[in-house]
Motif scaffolding. Sequence first.
Motif, mmCIF file in Angstrom:
data_model
loop_
_atom_site.group_PDB
_atom_site.id
_atom_site.type_symbol
_atom_site.label_atom_id
_atom_site.label_comp_id
_atom_site.label_asym_id
_atom_site.label_seq_id
_atom_site.Cartn_x
_atom_site.Cartn_y
_atom_site.Cartn_z
ATOM 1 N N ILE A 111 8.743 -1.379 0.865
ATOM 2 C CA ILE A 111 7.553 -0.827 1.531
ATOM 3 C C ILE A 111 7.966 0.185 2.594
ATOM 4 N N ALA A 115 -0.633 -0.355 4.184
ATOM 5 C CA ALA A 115 -1.560 -0.591 3.059
ATOM 6 C C ALA A 115 -2.721 0.405 3.089
ATOM 7 N N ASP A 116 -3.148 0.773 4.299
ATOM 8 C CA ASP A 116 -4.282 1.703 4.391
ATOM 9 C C ASP A 116 -3.958 3.075 3.814
ATOM 10 N N GLN A 168 -9.304 -3.460 -0.521
ATOM 11 C CA GLN A 168 -8.251 -3.639 0.472
ATOM 12 C C GLN A 168 -7.169 -4.575 -0.072
ATOM 13 N N ALA A 169 -7.599 -5.619 -0.795
ATOM 14 C CA ALA A 169 -6.639 -6.556 -1.395
ATOM 15 C C ALA A 169 -5.781 -5.829 -2.430
ATOM 16 N N ARG A 173 -5.041 -2.656 -2.427
ATOM 17 C CA ARG A 173 -4.104 -1.784 -1.690
ATOM 18 C C ARG A 173 -2.891 -2.588 -1.233
ATOM 19 N N GLN A 174 -3.121 -3.833 -0.795
ATOM 20 C CA GLN A 174 -1.983 -4.660 -0.339
ATOM 21 C C GLN A 174 -1.036 -4.973 -1.491
ATOM 22 N N GLN A 218 0.987 -1.956 -2.120
ATOM 23 C CA GLN A 218 2.012 -1.809 -1.075
ATOM 24 C C GLN A 218 3.225 -2.683 -1.392
ATOM 25 N N ASP A 219 2.983 -3.916 -1.856
ATOM 26 C CA ASP A 219 4.092 -4.835 -2.158
ATOM 27 C C ASP A 219 5.013 -4.317 -3.262
ATOM 28 N N ASN A 234 2.207 3.980 -3.455
ATOM 29 C CA ASN A 234 1.185 4.413 -2.494
ATOM 30 C C ASN A 234 0.012 5.124 -3.157
#
Length: 493
Positions: free
Chosen positions: A27, A31-32, A441-442, A444-445, A448-449, A453
């Motif tokens: 990472i 996440a945003d 949002q979940a 996006r997380q 990110q993991d 992007n």
Amino acid sequence: DGFTAEKLFNQGFSYTYDDVIFLPHYIDFPADAVNLSTNLTRRIPLSVPFVASPMDTVSESSMAAAMASLGAIAVVHSNTSPSNQASILRAVKSRRVPILSDPVFCSPSFVVEHDDAFANSPFLLITDTGTARGKLLGYVAKSDWTNRNDKGCQVKEYMSGPPVAVPWSAELSEIEKVMESKKEGAVALMRDEELVDVVSKEEVKRVRGYPKLVGPGSVGPDGEWMVGAAIGTREDDKERLEHLVKAGVNVVVLDSSQGNSSYQLEMIKYVKKVYPELDVIGGNVVTMYQAENLIQAGVDGLRVGMGSGSICTTQEVCAVGRGQASAVYKVSSIAYKSGVPVIADGGISNSGHIVKALSLGASTVMMGSFLAGSLEAPGAYEYQNGQRVKKYRGMGSLEAMTKGSDARYLGEKAKLKIAQGVVGAVKDKGSVLNFIPYTLQAVRQGFQDIGANSLQSAHDLLRSRVLRMEVRTGAAQIEGGVHGLVSYEKKYY
Ligand code: XMP
């Protein structure tokens, strides 16, 4: 470490989302910063990679307006007459707010006898003719009637004056301003002198309470909300398509459970020839061979999935289909070479499934049960064992087929109908305007993991073999869920 998708999906097993798990990567962004914008078809961009299924318990006007306002899209089902399907599209495209009532009209001399009069709409709209075409004289809200001692008088005695008019294209913030400055409890959306709808202050307040929408939503080149529509592949579907095109449809989906057929290939060619500006989504397919045929015929998008939907019984009844993770990966691995986006259709029941679908090559996910049971899904809430639920049914269920959707499953009017879907109910989920932002949002997380992007970057990681994965054993799947607790409550936000 781990397997590449290429290795994992070439071992002769049909894997579904739950069978597969990704290995985390590196990472170097928040996440945003994950950008989930995508393409539904060759020519249709979306800022949110979600599509509402063409099902009669999922996608009608309220769902379509809400999905468009979020930056996603809905495909309106075809289990209704062509003119009704077209009027659903018109209702969506005649506003720029995710609020839709089904206005009820009456004449000034009407007497409300029961609160049933407000069952489908928060207002009665009073016009000189008592119909939608008349001059708007005023409105009565349910509370205006319930608060009255004398309920037997005509509505003209207590109606509020005609609501202030705003143009159909007014956005929520503009409507709010008008309501505040004019101290109005409602405004009338007008288009070409015709009333589109009445928007109440309570409804604006409700929508304002949800997580803030970012971006302008899915607006087409015509300046209206984008919306798709399903059609079949029969001769009379050409007439249906004409209705839909006149209503401004942005994309058409050829709705079939086995899309690799001569009927569909002909229909794709027909649509491309007669409406070259219109993008057409073909399907459903689950194999590279099926996909290749549709790509050669000229599809602009491919819908992938057979028997993986929550209400589907196709795999049991017909012995055909594929695990959805395998289907999405296999079809995507050929479709991307021709620049045809893949829609992963069915089997999504959590945000992890969405991360998997998109990372295995899909550009969007199509969802039925995930969106059913929401405020915006068609139908009324009922109670089952003390739980508030809404009906959700397969389009191949006997109940839906008696309304006309047999074309999707049987190809033509068959003498003996065999169901390939069930009728059920799903829990009240509240408004999609509330839970979709959390779901995004979940997702996006998850991106990110794995170190992606954007959607493009996830696809690059997949194809450059950086994305690694494994199959979860039965025990690993149990371990990956909540376990070993006496009781718990699952809450995501
Ligand atoms: P989810 O899992 O999101 O699936 O509820 C929605 C998708 O399921 C498909 N669909 C059906 N498949 N019999 C089937 O085999 C049916 O009756 C049926 N109805 C819908 C469809 O692809 C939808 O998008």
